[in-house]
Design a protein around this motif. Structure first.
Motif, PDB file in Angstrom:
ATOM      1  N   GLY A 117       0.810  -1.211   0.000  1.00 50.84           N
ATOM      2  CA  GLY A 117       0.000   0.000   0.000  1.00 50.84           C
ATOM      3  C   GLY A 117       0.843   1.261   0.000  1.00 50.84           C
ATOM      4  N   GLY A 118       1.901   1.276   0.853  1.00 47.72           N
ATOM      5  CA  GLY A 118       2.807   2.422   0.838  1.00 47.72           C
ATOM      6  C   GLY A 118       3.547   2.556  -0.472  1.00 47.72           C
ATOM      7  N   PHE A 119       3.947   1.420  -1.061  1.00 41.57           N
ATOM      8  CA  PHE A 119       4.616   1.443  -2.361  1.00 41.57           C
ATOM      9  C   PHE A 119       3.695   2.026  -3.428  1.00 41.57           C
ATOM     10  CE2 PHE A 119       5.805  -0.350  -6.429  1.00 41.57           C
ATOM     11  CZ  PHE A 119       7.196  -0.272  -6.432  1.00 41.57           C
ATOM     12  N   GLY A 120       2.439   1.589  -3.454  1.00 44.72           N
ATOM     13  CA  GLY A 120       1.499   2.102  -4.446  1.00 44.72           C
ATOM     14  C   GLY A 120       1.209   3.584  -4.275  1.00 44.72           C
ATOM     15  N   VAL A 146      11.285   3.191  -0.020  1.00 47.58           N
ATOM     16  CA  VAL A 146      11.066   3.806   1.296  1.00 47.58           C
ATOM     17  C   VAL A 146       9.597   3.707   1.691  1.00 47.58           C
ATOM     18  CG1 VAL A 146      11.130   5.978   2.571  1.00 47.58           C
ATOM     19  CG2 VAL A 146      13.058   5.322   1.128  1.00 47.58           C
ATOM     20  N   GLY A 147       8.700   3.898   0.712  1.00 42.66           N
ATOM     21  CA  GLY A 147       7.279   3.759   0.995  1.00 42.66           C
ATOM     22  C   GLY A 147       6.913   2.347   1.429  1.00 42.66           C
ATOM     23  N   PHE A 148       7.504   1.349   0.776  1.00 36.18           N
ATOM     24  CA  PHE A 148       7.253  -0.039   1.159  1.00 36.18           C
ATOM     25  C   PHE A 148       7.741  -0.302   2.583  1.00 36.18           C
ATOM     26  CE2 PHE A 148       8.462  -4.482   1.521  1.00 36.18           C
ATOM     27  CZ  PHE A 148       7.340  -5.133   1.012  1.00 36.18           C
ATOM     28  N   GLY A 149       8.960   0.136   2.890  1.00 33.24           N
ATOM     29  CA  GLY A 149       9.480  -0.065   4.241  1.00 33.24           C
ATOM     30  C   GLY A 149       8.660   0.670   5.291  1.00 33.24           C
ATOM     31  N   THR A 150       8.192   1.870   4.939  1.00 36.83           N
ATOM     32  CA  THR A 150       7.366   2.627   5.888  1.00 36.83           C
ATOM     33  C   THR A 150       6.064   1.897   6.185  1.00 36.83           C
ATOM     34  OG1 THR A 150       8.315   4.691   5.057  1.00 36.83           O
ATOM     35  CG2 THR A 150       6.267   4.841   6.315  1.00 36.83           C
ATOM     36  N   GLY A 151       5.447   1.337   5.137  1.00 37.75           N
ATOM     37  CA  GLY A 151       4.219   0.571   5.359  1.00 37.75           C
ATOM     38  C   GLY A 151       4.444  -0.636   6.248  1.00 37.75           C
ATOM     39  N   VAL A 152       5.555  -1.340   6.042  1.00 40.42           N
ATOM     40  CA  VAL A 152       5.872  -2.502   6.882  1.00 40.42           C
ATOM     41  C   VAL A 152       6.054  -2.088   8.333  1.00 40.42           C
ATOM     42  CG1 VAL A 152       7.610  -4.272   7.317  1.00 40.42           C
ATOM     43  CG2 VAL A 152       6.836  -3.853   4.985  1.00 40.42           C
TER      44      VAL A 152
END
Length: 315
Positions: A117-120, A146-152
């Protein structure tokens, strides 16, 4: 075709649509088989899983269907997140403290979906920027990562926040539950019967936790061992102290009602003391806007007319 025939066709179409909508609403309102059957099986143990009261049927997670459709890729990504982050013991402990029937792998799958979701979201922002001007592909890819890691990480923080909120509710509920247990034991009931009465009468997180403890006792575990396990798995010191006190009282035959009354009084006193300390901290925090905002404005309003008057009177 005549207008009357057209009217009949349109009326039949509208009636058919209304019938389809009504039938679908009725089907959605029909309770699920698991919701009707599982409450009667809440005390049946499951091999390899901790016994807990049933809260929702299997597959109720919003990510369950997506994980079933994209199973292999999602599982591989969850394994990668597990290898990178680690800390499965901490996650397992927090899931137990939260009281949910979820494995560490299922939690990692949810982390993967939050990361996607953060990646998208970041990718969408980068696409909009690309439509208005040139964008560096490397920078965009880094930002998406960074967006993917933030979502995780946000999913992990949300788990910690859920555990904290649940334990706060348990602290609020503890004095009432302890008093009810003490009254039931003082009335002549056994500890197991008192637990059953409290679990059936109370609603809340602590009642759910005691429901799981009661289920373990009914499946053959001794009362002392069940309370010792609760003391070792809970993250609240007062619940651990309560569990150890009940276990010692049951094993040694000490008056259980007095122990429960004393612990309820201690929790109420601790809550009152924490409230006073919080009020004192908030009182100090309230002085900051008064000193740095309200007081300077008051001084300006008090001295500004005098300064203007002196300037006008000066030759």
């Amino acid at each position: 075709m005549s207008p009357t025939a057209w009217g009949g066709v349109l009326g039949a179409t509208a009636a058919l649509g209304i019938l389809l909508v009504a039938s679908r609403v009725a089907a959605l309102r029909r309770p699920h088989l698991g919701l009707r059957v599982l409450p009667y099986l809440r005390d049946v143990p499951r091999i390899g899983q901790p016994v807990r009261p049933v809260a929702s049927p299997a597959g109720a997670s919003p990510f369950h269907a997506a994980s079933e459709v994209f199973g292999p890729g999602v599982r591989a990504a969850a394994d990668l997140v597990e290898r990178v982050l680690g800390g499965s013991a901490s996650v397992r402990r927090r899931l137990d403290r939260l009281g949910v029937e979820m494995t560490v792998h299922e939690f990692r799958v949810e982390q993967v979906f939050w990361g996607l979701g953060g990646f998208g979201l970041v990718a969408g922002v980068q696409v909009l920027r690309a439509l208005s001007g040139p964008v560096s592909p490397v920078a965009a890819l880094i930002l998406c990562g960074v967006g993917f890691g933030t979502g995780v990480l946000l999913r992990d923080n949300r788990l910690s926040a859920q555990v904290t909120r649940r334990e706060r509710q348990m602290v609020v509920e503890f004095p009432v539950v302890a008093e009810l247990l003490a009254l039931s034991v003082a009335a002549g009931e056994s500890p197991v019967a008192a637990l059953d009465r409290v679990v059936r009468r109370c609603r809340g997180e602590l009642a759910r936790e005691l429901g799981g403890l009661l289920a373990r006792i009914r499946t053959g575990e001794s009362v002392g061992q069940a309370f010792d396990r609760l003391a070792s798995t809970t993250g609240l010191e007062l619940v651990a102290r309560f569990s150890r006190g009940v276990a010692v009282a049951v094993e040694r035959g000490t008056p259980l009602a007095d122990v429960l009354h004393a612990q309820a009084a201690d929790v109420r006193e601790a809550g009152r003391r924490a409230l006073i300390e919080s009020a004192a901290r908030r009182e100090v925090a309230m002085m900051a806007p008064v000193v740095f905002l309200v007081l300077p404005v008051t001084i300006v309003f008090a001295f500004f007319p005098g300064a203007i008057g002196l300037r006008l009177m000066a030759p």
